[in-house]
Design a protein around this motif. Structure first.
Motif, mmCIF file in Angstrom:
data_model
loop_
_atom_site.group_PDB
_atom_site.id
_atom_site.type_symbol
_atom_site.label_atom_id
_atom_site.label_comp_id
_atom_site.label_asym_id
_atom_site.label_seq_id
_atom_site.Cartn_x
_atom_site.Cartn_y
_atom_site.Cartn_z
ATOM 1 N N PRO A 222 -63.999 -16.126 -7.037
ATOM 2 C CA PRO A 222 -64.903 -15.071 -6.529
ATOM 3 C C PRO A 222 -64.242 -14.075 -5.587
ATOM 4 O O PRO A 222 -64.933 -13.420 -4.819
ATOM 5 C CB PRO A 222 -65.944 -15.898 -5.786
ATOM 6 C CG PRO A 222 -65.150 -17.024 -5.184
ATOM 7 C CD PRO A 222 -64.086 -17.358 -6.207
ATOM 8 N N THR A 223 -62.898 -13.938 -5.614
ATOM 9 C CA THR A 223 -62.218 -12.991 -4.730
ATOM 10 C C THR A 223 -62.749 -11.574 -4.970
ATOM 11 O O THR A 223 -62.755 -11.105 -6.115
ATOM 12 C CB THR A 223 -60.702 -13.015 -4.986
ATOM 13 O OG1 THR A 223 -60.229 -14.349 -4.823
ATOM 14 C CG2 THR A 223 -59.982 -12.098 -4.009
ATOM 15 N N PRO A 224 -63.204 -10.889 -3.915
ATOM 16 C CA PRO A 224 -63.805 -9.556 -4.111
ATOM 17 C C PRO A 224 -62.771 -8.451 -4.225
ATOM 18 O O PRO A 224 -62.784 -7.472 -3.471
ATOM 19 C CB PRO A 224 -64.664 -9.397 -2.851
ATOM 20 C CG PRO A 224 -63.933 -10.156 -1.805
ATOM 21 C CD PRO A 224 -63.322 -11.340 -2.511
ATOM 22 N N GLU A 225 -61.843 -8.602 -5.176
ATOM 23 C CA GLU A 225 -60.882 -7.526 -5.439
ATOM 24 C C GLU A 225 -61.537 -6.533 -6.385
ATOM 25 O O GLU A 225 -62.237 -6.911 -7.317
ATOM 26 C CB GLU A 225 -59.612 -8.126 -6.051
ATOM 27 C CG GLU A 225 -58.437 -7.171 -6.123
ATOM 28 C CD GLU A 225 -58.436 -6.361 -7.404
ATOM 29 O OE1 GLU A 225 -58.035 -5.185 -7.375
ATOM 30 O OE2 GLU A 225 -58.861 -6.913 -8.448
ATOM 31 N N TRP A 226 -61.323 -5.245 -6.156
ATOM 32 C CA TRP A 226 -62.096 -4.219 -6.854
ATOM 33 C C TRP A 226 -61.949 -4.305 -8.372
ATOM 34 O O TRP A 226 -62.936 -4.189 -9.098
ATOM 35 C CB TRP A 226 -61.703 -2.835 -6.351
ATOM 36 C CG TRP A 226 -62.163 -2.570 -4.958
ATOM 37 C CD1 TRP A 226 -63.210 -3.163 -4.308
ATOM 38 C CD2 TRP A 226 -61.608 -1.626 -4.031
ATOM 39 N NE1 TRP A 226 -63.338 -2.659 -3.039
ATOM 40 C CE2 TRP A 226 -62.376 -1.710 -2.840
ATOM 41 C CE3 TRP A 226 -60.555 -0.725 -4.094
ATOM 42 C CZ2 TRP A 226 -62.108 -0.922 -1.731
ATOM 43 C CZ3 TRP A 226 -60.276 0.071 -2.984
ATOM 44 C CH2 TRP A 226 -61.051 -0.029 -1.817
#
Length: 286
Positions: free
Chosen positions: A233-237
């Protein structure tokens, strides 16, 4: 205050005046300052980017969720702000790593010449023979999908540009009078390189570095989109756009918000780079 310091201050003021007159560069600088502030302060003002609320999944923008929610009910604004720190960190880290490796290689090639120059330049030719994104994909696939590996992959693709740039600068400067004078006074090769050659090559490095931060962010986002970069779930664009692309008709805000963030960030660095290039262009004077 010595005459040299006065001259330096006068030159700095003139450079700033020229930069300030470039409207595109000022827009890029303002956007960049805002992005840095959002990256630093944003995650402190919002909650966790992984918090889920399945009852509010794919909710449109509202007072509770200014940019809506995604397919798992996560607040899109929170994830975009958290992703700003990640994406800017990727861009700056990749640029610094590429600059250090490429500058060292270019200094050695330009200063020592001979077979050092031939070996280093042929290695850079090998890297430049492949399309950057394809080579980064291959390296990421070999190392495994992760945020660290994607930074390594993009840095490996980017360093040859700095090597060629510094080599060209060194070849143009190494026969100049001030370098010959330093050698005549007994300066070592390392002192000549770091005291005379490298400082006089900073202007093109700054210009190239500003462009490369945006390019690194864009490349990392592309790798994240196809699954070779940061993993959920890493919020990288780029990964956020990939996660929500199947819901673009139902909830366009979920994918358009991180995509717009990528656009604005890359645009800011490109405008800044254009402005720096104009400011340091010797044909236009200072």
């Amino acid at each position: 205050m010595t005459a040299a310091l006065v001259a330096q201050r006068g030159t700095g003021n003139a450079v700033w005046r020229r930069f300030r007159r470039n409207s595109g560069a000022m827009i890029g600088l303002v956007l960049l300052v805002l992005l840095v502030l959002l990256a630093v302060l944003g995650p402190l003002l919002v909650g966790s980017p992984s918090t889920q609320d399945l009852a509010a999944r794919l909710a449109p923008p509202s007072a509770a969720h200014l940019l809506g929610t995604d397919q798992l009910g996560r607040d899109v604004l929170t994830r975009v702000l958290s992703g700003a720190r990640i994406s800017l960190g990727i861009g700056v880290s990749v640029m610094l790593a590429s600059l250090l490796v490429g500058s060292a290689a270019g200094l050695v090639a330009g200063l020592l010449g001979g077979w050092w120059d031939e070996v280093i330049m042929r290695v850079t030719d090998i890297f430049l023979a492949f399309p950057g994104l394809i080579l980064a994909m291959a390296i990421s696939a070999a190392l495994g999908p992760s945020l660290t590996n994607v930074m390594i992959a993009v840095a490996v693709v980017s360093w040859p540009t700095y090597a060629r740039l510094i080599r060209a600068q060194v070849l143009a400067l190494r026969e100049r009078e001030f370098v010959e004078a330093a050698r005549a006074l007994g300066s070592s090769q390392s002192r000549v390189a770091f005291r005379h050659l490298l400082p006089n090559s900073l202007a093109p490095l700054l210009v190239q570095g500003s462009f490369d931060v945006g390019n690194a962010i864009l490349t990392a986002a592309g790798l994240g989109f196809i699954g070779f970069g940061a993993q959920p779930p890493t919020p990288e664009w780029g990964a956020m756009v990939s996660e929500t692309r199947n819901y673009i008709a139902q909830a366009p805000w979920a994918s358009s918000a991180p995509a717009l963030a990528i656009l604005v960030t890359v645009l800011a660095f490109n405008l800044l780079g254009d402005g720096l290039r104009d400011v340091f262009d010797p044909r236009k004077g200072v």
